[in-house]
Write an enzyme that holds these catalytic residues in place. Sequence first.
Site, PDB file in Angstrom:
ATOM      1  N   HIS A 122      -2.986  -3.414  -5.978  1.00  0.00           N
ATOM      2  CA  HIS A 122      -3.510  -2.906  -4.623  1.00  0.00           C
ATOM      3  C   HIS A 122      -4.834  -3.366  -4.329  1.00  0.00           C
ATOM      4  O   HIS A 122      -5.594  -2.709  -4.922  1.00  0.00           O
ATOM      5  CB  HIS A 122      -3.186  -1.419  -4.369  1.00  0.00           C
ATOM      6  CG  HIS A 122      -3.279  -1.032  -3.030  1.00  0.00           C
ATOM      7  ND1 HIS A 122      -3.690   0.148  -2.619  1.00  0.00           N
ATOM      8  CD2 HIS A 122      -3.104  -1.607  -1.696  1.00  0.00           C
ATOM      9  CE1 HIS A 122      -3.715   0.205  -1.341  1.00  0.00           C
ATOM     10  NE2 HIS A 122      -3.482  -0.897  -0.826  1.00  0.00           N
TER      11      HIS A 122
ATOM     12  N   SER B 231       0.644  -1.155   0.058  1.00  0.00           N
ATOM     13  CA  SER B 231      -0.232   0.155  -0.014  1.00  0.00           C
ATOM     14  C   SER B 231       0.816   1.112  -0.068  1.00  0.00           C
ATOM     15  O   SER B 231       0.497   2.253   0.030  1.00  0.00           O
ATOM     16  CB  SER B 231      -0.949  -0.088   1.352  1.00  0.00           C
ATOM     17  OG  SER B 231      -0.181  -0.393   2.570  1.00  0.00           O
TER      18      SER B 231
ATOM     19  N   ASN C 227      -4.759   5.796  -1.033  1.00  0.00           N
ATOM     20  CA  ASN C 227      -4.162   5.927   0.253  1.00  0.00           C
ATOM     21  C   ASN C 227      -3.804   7.717   0.160  1.00  0.00           C
ATOM     22  O   ASN C 227      -3.644   8.228   1.189  1.00  0.00           O
ATOM     23  CB  ASN C 227      -3.181   5.321   0.687  1.00  0.00           C
ATOM     24  CG  ASN C 227      -3.663   3.716   1.228  1.00  0.00           C
ATOM     25  OD1 ASN C 227      -4.893   3.902   1.557  1.00  0.00           O
ATOM     26  ND2 ASN C 227      -2.888   2.922   1.163  1.00  0.00           N
TER      27      ASN C 227
ATOM     28  N   GLU D 185      -6.076  -1.176  -7.623  1.00  0.00           N
ATOM     29  CA  GLU D 185      -5.359  -0.164  -8.108  1.00  0.00           C
ATOM     30  C   GLU D 185      -4.185  -0.922  -8.970  1.00  0.00           C
ATOM     31  O   GLU D 185      -3.325  -1.719  -8.184  1.00  0.00           O
ATOM     32  CB  GLU D 185      -4.633   0.698  -7.081  1.00  0.00           C
ATOM     33  CG  GLU D 185      -5.768   1.723  -6.603  1.00  0.00           C
ATOM     34  CD  GLU D 185      -4.987   2.521  -5.517  1.00  0.00           C
ATOM     35  OE1 GLU D 185      -5.263   3.815  -5.728  1.00  0.00           O
ATOM     36  OE2 GLU D 185      -4.424   2.292  -4.706  1.00  0.00           O
TER      37      GLU D 185
HETATM   38  N1  CAA Z   1     -19.802 -13.830   1.272  1.00  0.00           N
HETATM   39  C1  CAA Z   1     -20.254 -12.957   0.240  1.00  0.00           C
HETATM   40  N2  CAA Z   1     -20.876 -11.867   0.401  1.00  0.00           N
HETATM   41  C2  CAA Z   1     -20.821 -11.308   1.594  1.00  0.00           C
HETATM   42  C3  CAA Z   1     -20.438 -11.655   2.781  1.00  0.00           C
HETATM   43  C4  CAA Z   1     -19.638 -13.070   2.591  1.00  0.00           C
HETATM   44  N3  CAA Z   1     -19.239 -13.766   3.588  1.00  0.00           N
HETATM   45  N4  CAA Z   1     -20.392 -10.939   3.762  1.00  0.00           N
HETATM   46  C5  CAA Z   1     -20.997  -9.908   3.265  1.00  0.00           C
HETATM   47  N5  CAA Z   1     -21.519 -10.000   2.118  1.00  0.00           N
HETATM   48  C6  CAA Z   1     -22.056  -9.118   1.018  1.00  0.00           C
HETATM   49  C7  CAA Z   1     -23.339  -8.841   1.825  1.00  0.00           C
HETATM   50  O1  CAA Z   1     -24.322 -10.000   1.708  1.00  0.00           O
HETATM   51  C8  CAA Z   1     -23.695  -7.528   1.466  1.00  0.00           C
HETATM   52  O2  CAA Z   1     -24.269  -7.754  -0.089  1.00  0.00           O
HETATM   53  P1  CAA Z   1     -25.486  -7.010  -0.523  1.00  0.00           P
HETATM   54  O3  CAA Z   1     -24.911  -5.229  -0.817  1.00  0.00           O
HETATM   55  O4  CAA Z   1     -25.855  -7.482  -2.024  1.00  0.00           O
HETATM   56  O5  CAA Z   1     -26.587  -6.965   0.289  1.00  0.00           O
HETATM   57  C9  CAA Z   1     -22.369  -6.848   1.123  1.00  0.00           C
HETATM   58  O6  CAA Z   1     -21.459  -7.806   1.167  1.00  0.00           O
HETATM   59  C10 CAA Z   1     -22.109  -5.836   2.369  1.00  0.00           C
HETATM   60  O7  CAA Z   1     -22.010  -6.722   3.557  1.00  0.00           O
HETATM   61  P2  CAA Z   1     -22.956  -6.520   4.857  1.00  0.00           P
HETATM   62  O8  CAA Z   1     -24.081  -5.904   4.716  1.00  0.00           O
HETATM   63  O9  CAA Z   1     -22.693  -7.514   5.890  1.00  0.00           O
HETATM   64  O10 CAA Z   1     -21.918  -5.210   5.727  1.00  0.00           O
HETATM   65  P3  CAA Z   1     -21.935  -3.902   5.332  1.00  0.00           P
HETATM   66  O11 CAA Z   1     -22.794  -3.528   4.592  1.00  0.00           O
HETATM   67  O12 CAA Z   1     -21.736  -3.295   6.726  1.00  0.00           O
HETATM   68  O13 CAA Z   1     -20.564  -3.481   4.633  1.00  0.00           O
HETATM   69  C11 CAA Z   1     -18.273  -3.211   4.318  1.00  0.00           C
HETATM   70  C12 CAA Z   1     -19.303  -4.214   5.090  1.00  0.00           C
HETATM   71  C13 CAA Z   1     -18.427  -3.607   2.726  1.00  0.00           C
HETATM   72  C14 CAA Z   1     -17.019  -3.613   5.015  1.00  0.00           C
HETATM   73  C15 CAA Z   1     -18.664  -1.834   4.302  1.00  0.00           C
HETATM   74  O14 CAA Z   1     -18.663  -1.320   5.787  1.00  0.00           O
HETATM   75  C16 CAA Z   1     -17.345  -0.921   3.736  1.00  0.00           C
HETATM   76  O15 CAA Z   1     -17.191  -0.757   2.589  1.00  0.00           O
HETATM   77  N6  CAA Z   1     -16.504  -0.149   4.647  1.00  0.00           N
HETATM   78  C17 CAA Z   1     -15.376   0.411   4.210  1.00  0.00           C
HETATM   79  C18 CAA Z   1     -14.266  -0.286   4.060  1.00  0.00           C
HETATM   80  C19 CAA Z   1     -13.019   0.304   3.356  1.00  0.00           C
HETATM   81  O16 CAA Z   1     -13.116   1.594   3.277  1.00  0.00           O
HETATM   82  N7  CAA Z   1     -12.095  -0.480   2.924  1.00  0.00           N
HETATM   83  C20 CAA Z   1     -10.885   0.145   2.424  1.00  0.00           C
HETATM   84  C21 CAA Z   1      -9.888   0.111   3.584  1.00  0.00           C
HETATM   85  S1  CAA Z   1      -8.320   1.030   3.307  1.00  0.00           S
HETATM   86  C22 CAA Z   1      -7.616  -0.342   2.385  1.00  0.00           C
HETATM   87  O17 CAA Z   1      -7.988  -1.456   2.501  1.00  0.00           O
HETATM   88  C23 CAA Z   1      -6.264  -0.167   1.764  1.00  0.00           C
HETATM   89  C24 CAA Z   1      -4.932   0.194   2.400  1.00  0.00           C
HETATM   90  O18 CAA Z   1      -3.940   0.165   1.915  1.00  0.00           O
HETATM   91  C25 CAA Z   1      -4.931   0.612   3.735  1.00  0.00           C
END
Ligand code: CAA
Length: 288
Positions: free
Chosen positions: A140, A119, A190, A152
Amino acid sequence: MAIRKVGVVGCGLMGSGIAQVSAQAGFPTVVREVSANALENGMGSIRRFLEDGIRKDKLTQAGMDATLANLSGTVELGQLADCDIVLEAATEHLGLKRELLGALDRLCKPETIFASNTSSLSITQMSAFTKRPERVIGLHFFNPVPLMKLVEVVKTIRTDPVVLQAADAWCTAIGKTAVHCGDSTGFVVNRLLVPYMLDAIRVFEQGLATRDDIDDAMKLGCGHPMGPLLLTDHVGLDTTCYISEIMFDEFKESRFSAPPLLKRMVMAGLTGRKSGRGFYDWSTHPPS
Ligand code: CAA
């Protein structure tokens, strides 16, 4: 050039997710960890995610079986020798990546593409650890890998366009959307996200608002799926601090500097979800 067989180095939070989505899309995928114990932990989280998917009606038992059939684990780097692409998702330590890429360069066939999920480290620098810099790119992914749609795709000044085309096609095949960007610390996401998370910690540190009010403000006011402090807990306070230090070193801009509170929390072992406590207490009442 087509990607048929995939290797993943590292079966932690990111590596296990990458191996999962690759196997789920039908690619024979070999994931390598340093020890049998670490491998079992990673494979366990893949199985739990798939089982959770069945419970949520997102996946069938046959789909889970097919995914696991495409996936094999190893502690031997040599098992990745005939892969068309090897993605490294190892610990963010340049010395380790140097060793790893040097070894992979010797072991893998000449056409193998090397991709790093780093990252914050430089893809250009990593490409120089190999004798095939034109075949080294950044891929990424975002956490949680199976749910986040973006990859990315990072090119260096030496990347062969054919390698980029193959990477794009593979990202599409695993159901992700690729965005291209140059090799600048933090890439696109990031570069924008880290200063935002650091600013949220500064707001909290200065007592301007409570943890919950900061997170609710960005969730309800801006439609973010989760607030910045909860997101920092998910990413890991140590990871966030580490990325910010590399970004500050690159850009020398105060918006990338780690707030004292973040540094102190990392020193105290409050690294977020992974340690059970960060801005939130995950041990007794995991935040929703
Ligand atoms: N298998 C299949 N699908 C699943 C699943 C599983 N085990 N678990 C959840 N899902 C699906 C759900 O069914 C749902 O689908 P629908 O939209 O079709 O209903 C979807 O995934 C969302 O799941 P949830 O409803 O359970 O959870 P949520 O709505 O709270 O979303 C999340 C969870 C997607 C993580 C959301 O909170 C989110 O987008 N958070 C932000 C995450 C983020 O910003 N990540 C980037 C971090 S930075 C990084 O990674 C880079 C770095 O270098 C630091």
